[in-house]
Design a protein around this motif. Structure first.
Motif, PDB file in Angstrom:
ATOM      1  N   HIS A 149       0.822  -1.201   0.000  1.00 22.33           N
ATOM      2  CA  HIS A 149       0.000   0.000   0.000  1.00 22.33           C
ATOM      3  C   HIS A 149       0.858   1.254   0.000  1.00 22.33           C
ATOM      4  O   HIS A 149       2.067   1.207   0.248  1.00 22.33           O
ATOM      5  N   THR A 172     -14.442   7.566  -4.133  1.00 25.78           N
ATOM      6  CA  THR A 172     -13.675   7.227  -5.335  1.00 25.78           C
ATOM      7  C   THR A 172     -14.496   7.520  -6.581  1.00 25.78           C
ATOM      8  O   THR A 172     -15.734   7.525  -6.554  1.00 25.78           O
ATOM      9  N   HIS A 220      -9.596   6.406 -12.800  1.00 30.72           N
ATOM     10  CA  HIS A 220      -9.644   6.152 -11.369  1.00 30.72           C
ATOM     11  C   HIS A 220      -9.105   7.349 -10.589  1.00 30.72           C
ATOM     12  O   HIS A 220      -8.029   7.865 -10.876  1.00 30.72           O
ATOM     13  N   GLN A 256      -6.380   1.114 -10.176  1.00 31.80           N
ATOM     14  CA  GLN A 256      -7.397   1.114  -9.130  1.00 31.80           C
ATOM     15  C   GLN A 256      -6.803   0.662  -7.803  1.00 31.80           C
ATOM     16  O   GLN A 256      -5.937  -0.227  -7.763  1.00 31.80           O
ATOM     17  N   VAL A 257      -7.253   1.278  -6.707  1.00 34.08           N
ATOM     18  CA  VAL A 257      -6.784   0.929  -5.370  1.00 34.08           C
ATOM     19  C   VAL A 257      -7.979   0.773  -4.439  1.00 34.08           C
ATOM     20  O   VAL A 257      -9.104   1.108  -4.790  1.00 34.08           O
ATOM     21  N   LYS A 258      -7.702   0.256  -3.236  1.00 33.33           N
ATOM     22  CA  LYS A 258      -8.709   0.186  -2.180  1.00 33.33           C
ATOM     23  C   LYS A 258      -8.312   1.191  -1.101  1.00 33.33           C
ATOM     24  O   LYS A 258      -7.379   0.938  -0.333  1.00 33.33           O
ATOM     25  N   ARG A 284      -8.415   3.699   2.282  1.00 32.85           N
ATOM     26  CA  ARG A 284      -8.891   3.718   3.664  1.00 32.85           C
ATOM     27  C   ARG A 284      -8.366   5.001   4.297  1.00 32.85           C
ATOM     28  O   ARG A 284      -7.225   5.397   4.041  1.00 32.85           O
ATOM     29  N   LEU A 286      -3.725   3.734   0.542  1.00 32.64           N
ATOM     30  CA  LEU A 286      -4.182   3.226  -0.751  1.00 32.64           C
ATOM     31  C   LEU A 286      -3.648   1.816  -0.926  1.00 32.64           C
ATOM     32  O   LEU A 286      -2.457   1.615  -1.199  1.00 32.64           O
ATOM     33  N   TYR A 287      -4.512   0.824  -0.734  1.00 37.42           N
ATOM     34  CA  TYR A 287      -4.078  -0.575  -0.808  1.00 37.42           C
ATOM     35  C   TYR A 287      -4.135  -1.082  -2.245  1.00 37.42           C
ATOM     36  O   TYR A 287      -5.113  -0.852  -2.967  1.00 37.42           O
ATOM     37  N   ASP A 288      -3.066  -1.776  -2.640  1.00 37.48           N
ATOM     38  CA  ASP A 288      -3.008  -2.346  -3.985  1.00 37.48           C
ATOM     39  C   ASP A 288      -4.098  -3.396  -4.137  1.00 37.48           C
ATOM     40  O   ASP A 288      -4.409  -4.134  -3.191  1.00 37.48           O
ATOM     41  N   ASN A 289      -4.653  -3.506  -5.309  1.00 39.99           N
ATOM     42  CA  ASN A 289      -5.686  -4.499  -5.581  1.00 39.99           C
ATOM     43  C   ASN A 289      -5.112  -5.902  -5.663  1.00 39.99           C
ATOM     44  O   ASN A 289      -5.716  -6.870  -5.228  1.00 39.99           O
ATOM     45  N   LYS A 296      -2.584  -8.528  -4.448  1.00 41.77           N
ATOM     46  CA  LYS A 296      -1.694  -8.822  -3.331  1.00 41.77           C
ATOM     47  C   LYS A 296      -0.743  -9.937  -3.716  1.00 41.77           C
ATOM     48  O   LYS A 296      -1.151 -10.984  -4.194  1.00 41.77           O
TER      49      LYS A 296
END
Length: 436
Positions: free
Chosen positions: A37, A54, A59, A106-108, A110, A128-131, A133
């Protein structure tokens, strides 16, 4: 006339003072890249409400910070290696700050706010977490038998510098350098595979550090730190294991979440709780946690013995404390305080690469010495011993049944191997461990 002018201006001045009292400023923006992330931190002059959402095609992550003004520079952020293409900002609704992160992928996201603490200001944290893993590589095989896996954790990192020493020396930098040295030392030992929990300058929450070591199927978790105290003459290295209180609380937490985390009990996934009732699961967890704590004390004693050859020891024995990073139910864990970074003499040594290498060498020697005497049964190191009996040195708080559970042998077999007919044991006594 002058009095009338003051009377007319009074409400305006009061309104201006009220607005300035609630408005916040973004005084600094920092960015770190972790393996999975990217973290963006906004330093604020005070608390501020925020909203995050988002957008697609393309994105974007949009952050609205209420009643806030940006006075920090964004142009200096190093976006290389992150999913962020650029960072834009503008006023929104007349008084809010809108920050837009244009993304390359795209990221996740939080987000969460942190209130000011000690010398740290109020902060807004965007993760920003990578999609995608990357799977964690777990066990390296050597000649059909696995290596002993050592998870090496450098404390602090990123926006958390840890303790500060003279000359702007930061704990997070010192311990990462020592961790890298230890990683190199351990990977040079036959039958051992070391992995860094934190590989760069970014922060990992305590719970996640424990989880990373468990996903590695680690046989040992080593967390490296440098101590601090108000008195500059405080000195000495030390080794910690989890306290009984920490072990008890972790057992309860783990049992409560066993549906999600039941597959790793036993170090390498050898014991599952999913099909056990609450009573049996609780007993198995207590046995596992007690065995893990005792193993931690044994390993800590071996490491402390070697550490004392290059550093003054703060205490001559392994201490126990309720550190969050030590609370793993199935991975023996120790925390090493390499010295007091607030002591000018010790700080000078801790920043010296040659001393860092010596420390790492002795930490490695202590770890290897323990596992040479107590190799896990399915490892290359155990195979080199030709299946000979392992030895166990009893430490305070251990029981014969707990030792038997740890090595997966019966109490009767343990008694027979040592020619004893009682369950009474003493601290410092060495037991021969029969093959399970």
């Amino acid at each position: 006339m002058e009095l009338r002018w003051r009377w007319l201006m009074a409400p305006v001045c009061a309104l201006a003072m009220a607005l300035s009292a609630v408005a916040a400023e973004v005084k600094g923006v920092r960015l770190w890249r972790a393996p999975d992330h990217t973290r963006l931190v906004f330093d604020l002059s005070g608390p501020a409400e925020h909203k995050l959402f988002t957008l697609g095609a393309p994105h974007r992550v949009v952050v609205d910070i209420a009643d806030t003004e940006l006075i920090a520079e964004l142009d200096g952020l190093d976006l290389k290696g992150t999913p962020i293409a650029q960072v834009r900002h503008a006023r929104h609704n007349g008084k809010d700050l809108r920050v837009v992160l244009d993304l390359q992928t795209q990221v996740k996201p939080r987000s969460f706010a942190l209130r000011h603490h000690d010398k740290l200001p109020d902060r807004l944290v965007i993760d920003l977490y990578d999609n995608v893993k990357n799977a964690v590589k777990t066990l390296k095989q050597v000649g059909g038998e696995r290596d002993i896996v050592i998870a090496i954790d450098a404390g602090h990192g990123g926006e958390d510098p840890g303790a500060l020493g003279p000359g702007r020396l930061r704990e997070k930098d010192v311990v990462l350098a020592i961790a890298r040295q230890l990683n190199k030392q351990m990977n040079g030992r036959p039958g051992f595979s070391a992995k860094l929990v934190r590989t760069g300058d970014y922060y990992i929450p305590h719970r996640e550090r424990v989880n990373i070591s468990r996903r590695m199927r680690a046989d040992l978790f080593v967390s490296i730190h440098a101590d601090a105290f108000t008195r500059k003459d405080a000195r000495g290295a030390g080794v910690y294991a989890v306290s009984t209180r920490g072990a008890t609380s972790e057992t309860a937490r783990f049992l409560a979440q066993r549906e999600n985390e039941s597959d790793l009990i036993g170090g390498a996934g050898s014991l599952s709780l999913g099909d056990k009732d609450d009573t049996l699961a609780g007993v198995l967890l207590d046995l596992s946690m007690t065995a893990t704590m005792n193993a931690s004390l044994n390993i800590g004693a071996s490491v402390l013995n070697q550490l004392g050859k290059v550093a003054h020891l703060h205490k001559e024995r392994v201490e126990q404390a309720n550190f969050a990073v030590l609370r793993s139910p199935d991975v023996p864990s120790i925390l090493v305080e390499t010295g007091f970074i607030t002591n000018p003499q010790e700080a000078k040594r801790l920043r010296d690469p040659r001393f860092q290498s010596k420390l790492a060498q002795k930490l490695s020697d202590g770890i290897v010495a323990h596992f040479n005497s107590h190799p896990p049964a399915d490892t290359w190191l155990a195979a080199q011993r030709g299946g000979g009996a392992q030895r166990h040195v009893i430490v305070r708080g251990e029981t014969l049944s707990g030792i038997a559970a740890r090595y997966k042998v019966s109490v009767a077999a343990l008694k027979k191997a040592n020619g004893i007919d009682t369950s009474v044991i003493r601290v410092g006594q060495t037991l021969n461990i029969p093959s399970g």
